[in-house]
Each structure stands twice: as structure tokens, then as C-alpha cells.
Design an enzyme around this catalytic site. Structure first.
Site, PDB file in Angstrom:
ATOM      1  N   ARG A  80      79.241  14.834  63.806  1.00 12.05           N
ATOM      2  CA  ARG A  80      78.682  15.839  63.049  1.00 12.05           C
ATOM      3  C   ARG A  80      77.334  16.085  63.270  1.00 12.05           C
ATOM      4  O   ARG A  80      76.825  17.089  63.569  1.00 12.05           O
ATOM      5  CB  ARG A  80      78.901  15.683  61.439  1.00 12.05           C
ATOM      6  CG  ARG A  80      78.656  17.013  60.792  1.00 12.05           C
ATOM      7  CD  ARG A  80      79.047  16.910  59.168  1.00 12.05           C
ATOM      8  NE  ARG A  80      78.383  15.792  58.309  1.00 12.05           N
ATOM      9  CZ  ARG A  80      78.699  15.456  57.196  1.00 12.05           C
ATOM     10  NH1 ARG A  80      79.577  16.231  56.732  1.00 12.05           N
ATOM     11  NH2 ARG A  80      77.795  14.647  56.808  1.00 12.05           N
ATOM     12  N   LYS A 183      74.185  20.339  59.537  1.00  6.25           N
ATOM     13  CA  LYS A 183      73.296  19.825  58.452  1.00  6.25           C
ATOM     14  C   LYS A 183      72.028  20.124  58.751  1.00  6.25           C
ATOM     15  O   LYS A 183      71.308  18.735  59.271  1.00  6.25           O
ATOM     16  CB  LYS A 183      73.619  18.357  58.360  1.00  6.25           C
ATOM     17  CG  LYS A 183      73.790  17.992  56.820  1.00  6.25           C
ATOM     18  CD  LYS A 183      74.573  16.711  56.879  1.00  6.25           C
ATOM     19  CE  LYS A 183      74.145  15.701  55.682  1.00  6.25           C
ATOM     20  NZ  LYS A 183      74.276  16.312  54.251  1.00  6.25           N
ATOM     21  N   GLU A 219      80.695  26.468  48.561  1.00  2.00           N
ATOM     22  CA  GLU A 219      80.396  25.057  48.329  1.00  2.00           C
ATOM     23  C   GLU A 219      79.965  24.908  46.806  1.00  2.00           C
ATOM     24  O   GLU A 219      79.463  25.608  46.312  1.00  2.00           O
ATOM     25  CB  GLU A 219      79.347  24.643  49.363  1.00  2.00           C
ATOM     26  CG  GLU A 219      79.789  24.369  50.567  1.00  2.00           C
ATOM     27  CD  GLU A 219      79.210  23.395  51.395  1.00  2.00           C
ATOM     28  OE1 GLU A 219      79.406  22.291  51.338  1.00  2.00           O
ATOM     29  OE2 GLU A 219      78.299  23.983  52.149  1.00  2.00           O
TER      30      GLU A 219
HETATM   31  C1  LIG Z   1      76.194  21.026  51.867  1.00  2.00           C
HETATM   32  C2  LIG Z   1      77.059  19.923  51.737  1.00  2.00           C
HETATM   33  N1  LIG Z   1      78.238  20.134  51.736  1.00  2.00           N
HETATM   34  C3  LIG Z   1      79.125  18.774  51.592  1.00  2.00           C
HETATM   35  C4  LIG Z   1      78.682  17.554  51.812  1.00  2.00           C
HETATM   36  C5  LIG Z   1      79.449  16.533  51.652  1.00  2.00           C
HETATM   37  O1  LIG Z   1      79.811  15.988  52.842  1.00  2.00           O
HETATM   38  P1  LIG Z   1      79.964  14.658  53.344  1.00  2.00           P
HETATM   39  O2  LIG Z   1      81.372  14.227  52.511  1.00  2.00           O
HETATM   40  O3  LIG Z   1      80.237  14.179  54.697  1.00  2.00           O
HETATM   41  O4  LIG Z   1      79.083  13.720  52.505  1.00  2.00           O
HETATM   42  C6  LIG Z   1      77.173  17.549  51.947  1.00  2.00           C
HETATM   43  C7  LIG Z   1      76.834  16.170  51.790  1.00  2.00           C
HETATM   44  O5  LIG Z   1      76.433  15.551  52.982  1.00  2.00           O
HETATM   45  C8  LIG Z   1      76.352  18.636  51.850  1.00  2.00           C
HETATM   46  O6  LIG Z   1      75.020  18.353  52.114  1.00  2.00           O
END
Ligand SMILES: Cc1ncc(COP(=O)(O)O)c(C=O)c1O
Length: 339
Positions: A80, A183, A219
Site C-alpha cells: 500500500r 495514504k 469511510e
Molecule cells: C482513512 C483510513 N481508512 C481506513 C483505515 C484502516 O486501514 P487499515 O486497516 O489498513 O489500518 C485507515 C487507517 O490506516 C485510514 O487512515
């Protein structure tokens, strides 16, 4: 370390002994370096400071029941991070370098990995930033990749207890063809006003809708959303959400326990039909949602009415946590041991 109050840890920054760093200069990555400084020095015209050319990751290391330290889905986080790198015109971090950096950062701070059973973990934060100077809007020529770690408690102070969330329409976190699926810090900057307001108004987080039509759930703040009904795990498919690695893992577990899985648009009205809802992410695994309030219409969606977490959310949570803590078999190869 006996002086750390593991049970009282917040989800916040905690100084540890070392971090690791690697520099990209002249088109190639150099050697991994270890630092004991919490600071980085960089050019004042670095692209990460002005044009948001930066991406980060987040994963956790746990002490298992057997005393071994396990990192959850390290390689997926690396993939990612590289999707973020491509999206922001930064050099990818080779998988081997990513792995080596994470393992080194955890090993050098092994005394900060909370013991089993304290409800805490070691948060691992990789960061990739454009450090080269530019004044025009252009990608940098130089980059830094670093990893720091720190022990953390649960993200939501409620832990695995139901939280309240608020649907908002007057803020978007990310544009449909923007950077929502990677991210980059800018997405988080864009979410701050809505999130802080949600906290002030008594909610754990806000739920963003799709920015174009405002019809579908995107989200749940810094976490993905899921709903459960008719033995089906339903989670939004959207170009502007971050593909959560926890969500990906929960989908696998849902199938494993005989549920159907659907990834598709989730209209707001469908909230009425869910038996259980939750937010999922590295920080909390699952935060069951007991109540969603639509900030505009005032409509209230209620789940786990008597205050209890739904049975399916609990089952999914226990299986995932069990794998992370070495209680359940890791049949998918999600764990990297720190040896
Ligand atoms: C915007 C956002 N959505 C979803 C997630 C959840 O992702 P993950 O399960 O990979 O931590 C995160 C955290 O990392 C996030 O910052």
C-alpha cells in the site's frame, strides 16, 4: 519495561530509543541507518512541506500468548505504501527494504512491545517524504523513508465497545478521482475540521459520504465501514476510500466462517436494514457502532440496542485478534515473527 503503565497508554506518540532511515539520492536508495534522534533536518523547500509529497503507513506488533512478537500484514502495508508512492510520484520502497526497516525498528525497540494481555501493542509508523527542494510544483529528486515505533493503547477509548458516529455532508475527505485511496497526509488534513467537530458534538468519529452524490457511505473517519445483515458482510466499494488491510482481513474471515461478502456502494438508507455496523482499521480492529446520527436530518440509526456488541462483529474481532496474538492459527500467512 516495568515503569510503563501498559494499561493506561493512550493512542499517541511515545518516545522510544531508535528509528531507522534510508535516503533516496541520485536515483537510488542508500543503506538503512539507525538514529536515536526524534528529529529530522531537511531543506526548507522540501516538497513534503509545501506540496504534500508524503505518504505513511500504520501497522502493529503484538506479543503473543507464547511470548513471541508478531507483526500483522507487514507486506500488505508495504504494497500500500508503494501504491501511495506511485500516486504521488515518489520512488517505490523495495519490498525487501521495507521489511528490513520494519523488523529493525521493532527489534531495536523490543522492550517497548507491550506484554501479552495488557490490551496494548507497538504501533509501527513508516513514512516516505519528498526531501528535495522545489519551488515549482514538481516531484522532488530526493526522498527519505523512515520508520518509528511506539507503544499504544486503544484508539477509541471505548476499546471493543460500541461507539457513536455522525454522518456529515458539509465536508468531504477526498475527491472521487483525488487521493482518497492512498495514504497521503493531505487526506487527513482535509478530515480534521469534520472530525474535531464530531468529537466536540459527542461522537467517536464522523462518517463521510461519497463526495460526488452524497448518497453512499465512504469511510468512518480514519477507518473503513462495514454493515452486517442476512449473514452477509457488506462494505463500501469506492474510489475515494483507503483500502483497509483490516477490512481485507475481515472479509477473508467472514468467508471463512460461512458468510457472504459484498463490496459495493452502500446507500445511506441501507443503514436502516443492518443488524450490526462497525468501523475497522489497524487502530481498533473493529469499533462496533451502536448509533449513527445523520447531522442534517437528525435521523438516528440504532444498533446493539441493549449496549451489547453484535455477535458477528464479536466473532470476527476474536478471530482476527486471535491471529494477531498467536491464539488462533495463522493459516493465511499474515504474521511476520520478530526473532
Ligand atoms: C482513512 C483510513 N481508512 C481506513 C483505515 C484502516 O486501514 P487499515 O486497516 O489498513 O489500518 C485507515 C487507517 O490506516 C485510514 O487512515
Amino acid at each position: 519495561m516495568s515503569s510503563i503503565d501498559w494499561k493506561g497508554l493512550p493512542f499517541g506518540y511515545f518516545k522510544t530509543d531508535y528509528n531507522v532511515r534510508c535516503y533516496y539520492i541520485d536515483g537510488k536508495w542508500g543503506e538503512l541507518e539507525v538514529s536515536d534522534s526524534e528529529y529530522i533536518t531537511m531543506h526548507m523547500a522540501a516538497t513534503c512541506l509545501h506540496y504534500g509529497q508524503e505518504a505513511f503507513e500504520g501497522m502493529k506488533a503484538f506479543t503473543g500468548k507464547d511470548g513471541k512478537v508478531r507483526i500483522f500484514r507487514l507486506d500488505e502495508n508495504g504494497k500500500r505504501m508503494n501504491r501511495s508512492a506511485v500516486g504521488l510520484m515518489m520512488p517505490e520502497v523495495p519490498a525487501e527494504l521495507f521489511r528490513k526497516a520494519i523488523l529493525k525498528a521493532v527489534k531495536m525497540n523490543i522492550k517497548y512491545v507491550p506484554p501479552y494481555g495488557e490490551g496494548a501493542s507497538l504501533y509501527v509508523r513508516p513514512l516516505l517524504i519528498g526531501t528535495g527542494a522545489q519551488v515549482g510544483v514538481k516531484p522532488a529528486k530526493e526522498y527519505m523513508f523512515m520508520v518509528f515505533v511506539g507503544p499504544v493503547g486503544p484508539y477509541f477509548k471505548e476499546g471493543f465497545n460500541p461507539v457513536k458516529m455522525q454522518i456529515v455532508r458539509d465536508y468531504d475527505r477526498a475527491a472521487p478521482l483525488g487521493t482518497g485511496s492512498i495514504k497521503v497526509g493531505g487526506n487527513y488534513a482535509a478530515s480534521l475540521r469534520a472530525s474535531e467537530r464530531a468529537h466536540d458534538e459527542g461522537y467517536a468519529s464522523c462518517i463521510f459520504l461519497d463526495a460526488k452524490e452524497k448518497k453512499y457511505i465512504d469511510e468512518a473517519g480514519p477507518a473503513n465501514f462495514f454493515g452486517i445483515k442476512n449473514n452477509t458482510y457488506i462494505t463500501p466499494d469506492s474510489v475515494s476510500i483507503l483500502p483497509s488491510i483490516t477490512n481485507m482481513s475481515l472479509r477473508t474471515i467472514a468467508e471463512e466462517i460461512g458468510m457472504k461478502v459484498e463490496r459495493r456502494h452502500v446507500p445511506v438508507e441501507e443503514l436502516e436494514t443492518f443488524e450490526e455496523c462497525g468501523a475497522c482499521g489497524t487502530a481498533a480492529v473493529i469499533s462496533p457502532i451502536c448509533k449513527i446520527v445523520d447531522r442534517d436530518s437528525g435521523k438516528v440509526y440504532q444498533y446493539c440496542k441493549d449496549g451489547h456488541v453484535g455477535p458477528i462483529s464479536e466473532k470476527l474481532y476474536n478471530r482476527l485478534k486471535g491471529i494477531q496474538e498467536g491464539i488462533e492459527e495463522d493459516k493465511y500467512g499474515w504474521i511476520t515473527f520478530v526473532e
